[in-house]
Scaffold this motif. Structure first.
Motif, short mmCIF file in Angstrom:
data_model
loop_
_atom_site.label_atom_id
_atom_site.label_comp_id
_atom_site.label_asym_id
_atom_site.label_seq_id
_atom_site.Cartn_x
_atom_site.Cartn_y
_atom_site.Cartn_z
N ALA A 1 0.84 -1.21 0.00
CA ALA A 1 0.00 0.00 0.00
C ALA A 1 0.86 1.25 0.00
O ALA A 1 1.96 1.28 0.58
N HIS A 2 0.36 2.26 -0.68
CA HIS A 2 1.06 3.55 -0.73
C HIS A 2 0.03 4.64 -0.46
O HIS A 2 -1.05 4.63 -1.05
N GLU A 3 0.35 5.58 0.41
CA GLU A 3 -0.60 6.63 0.78
C GLU A 3 -0.13 7.99 0.27
O GLU A 3 1.06 8.30 0.29
N ARG B 1 -6.69 10.98 3.01
CA ARG B 1 -5.51 10.33 2.43
C ARG B 1 -5.97 9.31 1.39
O ARG B 1 -6.94 8.57 1.60
N ARG C 1 -5.25 5.92 -0.46
CA ARG C 1 -4.48 4.68 -0.26
C ARG C 1 -4.58 3.86 -1.55
O ARG C 1 -5.67 3.50 -1.99
N VAL D 1 -3.22 0.45 -3.70
CA VAL D 1 -2.56 -0.86 -3.65
C VAL D 1 -2.60 -1.47 -5.04
O VAL D 1 -3.69 -1.69 -5.59
N SER E 1 -8.69 3.70 -2.06
CA SER E 1 -9.65 4.15 -1.03
C SER E 1 -9.22 5.54 -0.57
O SER E 1 -8.02 5.87 -0.58
N PRO F 1 -7.66 9.59 8.21
CA PRO F 1 -6.92 8.57 8.95
C PRO F 1 -7.78 7.94 10.05
O PRO F 1 -8.39 8.64 10.86
N GLN G 1 -13.58 5.70 7.87
CA GLN G 1 -14.03 5.35 6.53
C GLN G 1 -15.17 6.31 6.18
O GLN G 1 -16.34 5.94 6.12
N GLU H 1 -13.81 1.58 -0.76
CA GLU H 1 -13.06 0.66 -1.63
C GLU H 1 -13.45 0.87 -3.08
O GLU H 1 -14.63 1.05 -3.41
#
Lengths: 207, 161
Positions: B85-87, B95, B97, B99, B114, B118, B121, B126
């Motif tokens: 994962a990379h944010e 943020r 996210r 993947v 997504s 932080p 949700q 998703e």
């Protein structure tokens, strides 16, 4: 009796050509004359030399056909190997045999000078093949490293282009999915999702 | 000498095979360059399209062409690895996210996105997308300042937009 006659009678005595009376008379003369007895010994020595020489000449002669066939039949009957000599006795004296070069056999692991020379001749060719094999391996590696990543595998078309949404979870938000047209007719997906929380019906607990 | 020669040949082919396998693995597992375009679209003021968005013609198509101004706020370039994962932070505090799930057999990228604050949700739980290398995908709708955020994603080498 002259010397020539004495020698003639001595020769006949030596050859056994005299009568009994003449042989007895000659024997008495030999006992009486040392010179005559010496000549008789000379004849005997000469005969011995001639016989030895005649025997050597006889051995040089090739065996007759009957002897040869008998020897072959004997080998067949006894199961003697072909490389064994048919006639054990030397055909020629050892000194008269021509000089032969010994050529080594082919036993595995035996490295004669001849084999080494042949091996040295083959070495450059082996090195060439080694270089060819190395070049092929390097070319294959370069092909996989630099060329194949930039082309598509045969039978597979280029990616269709564009983007598309496979699955979306809007959560409690409201949203829409559509696409815009890009270059070359490709369609790019757009997800429009509002970040305004919808009013929740407190009584039903649903938006 | 013969054994040494044989060993040398084996070593040459082993090195070649190793390079080939390494190249293949590098292609499969290597990082995928990606770019995130964070654009503020507003309907007020003069008509102004950020020059840096000139290579994104899709933003000149409806409904994006209804905005008078498109300003590129940020365009972070990242490297994605499969399953990692990379944010990327957004100016509104949320943020992104991302993947990368896989590179498909036809060379496309399947990835998940997504967007949330932080530990929450609160926006987009998703989203699963498939995109060709260099082709963009957009998420729009978040309110920011006096406009709306339009977020574009481009993965892989850019071929067309």
């Amino acid at each position: 009796m002259t010397g020539v006659r004495h020698e003639d009678r001595l020769q006949k005595y030596f050859d056994g050509e005299l009568s009994a009376e003449e042989r007895e008379a000659m024997r008495l003369e030999l006992e009486a004359s040392g010179d005559l007895a010496a000549k008789l010994r000379g004849l005997e020595h000469l005969q011995k030399l001639v016989r030895e020489h005649a025997t050597a000449e006889l051995e040089v002669e090739a065996p007759s056909n009957d002897e040869m066939w008998a020897a072959i039949q004997g080998k067949i009957d006894q199961g003697i190997a072909d490389d064994e000599p048919m006639f054990p006795q030397p055909v020629r004296p050892e000194q008269t045999r021509p000089a032969l070069q010994v050529i080594p056999g082919g036993k595995p692991g035996d490295k004669s000078a001849t084999d080494k020379r042949v091996e040295e001749k083959r070495r450059p060719r082996t090195m060439v093949w080694l270089g060819v094999a190395g070049t092929i391996a390097a070319a294959a590696a370069a092909l996989l490293l630099f060329v194949l990543p930039n082309i598509n595998p045969p039978g597979i078309d280029a990616p269709p282009g564009g983007s598309e949404v496979e699955e979306v979870d809007f959560g409690y938000s409201t949203g829409a999915i559509f696409s815009v047209e890009g270059q070359e007719g490709a369609r790019y997906a757009v997800v429009w999702i509002s970040d305004e929380k919808p009013l929740i019906d407190e009584a039903e607990g649903t938006p | 000498v013969s054994a040494l020669r044989t060993a040398l040949v084996v070593v040459v082919f082993a090195v070649g095979s190793m390079l080939a396998v390494t190249a293949h693995a590098q292609r499969e597992r290597g990082p995928v360059p990606a770019e995130v375009l964070i654009v503020l679209a507003t309907t007020n003021g003069e008509r102004n399209i950020d020059r840096r968005l000139a290579d994104v013609p899709a933003l000149r198509q409806p409904p994006f062409n209804t905005y008078r101004s498109l300003t590129l706020l940020d365009s972070p370039e990242i490297e994605l690895r499969i399953g990692r994962a990379h944010e990327v932070p957004l100016p509104n505090g949320r943020r992104i996210r991302i993947v990368l799930r896989e590179i498909t057999s036809d060379g496309r990228y399947r990835f998940q996105v997504s967007i949330n604050r932080p530990g929450e949700q609160d926006y987009l739980p998703e989203l699963s997308v498939v995109a060709s290398p260099g082709d963009p995908f957009f998420i729009a709708g978040q309110s920011f300042r006096d406009g709306t955020l339009v977020i574009g994603f481009r993965l892989g080498p850019r071929s067309r937009t």
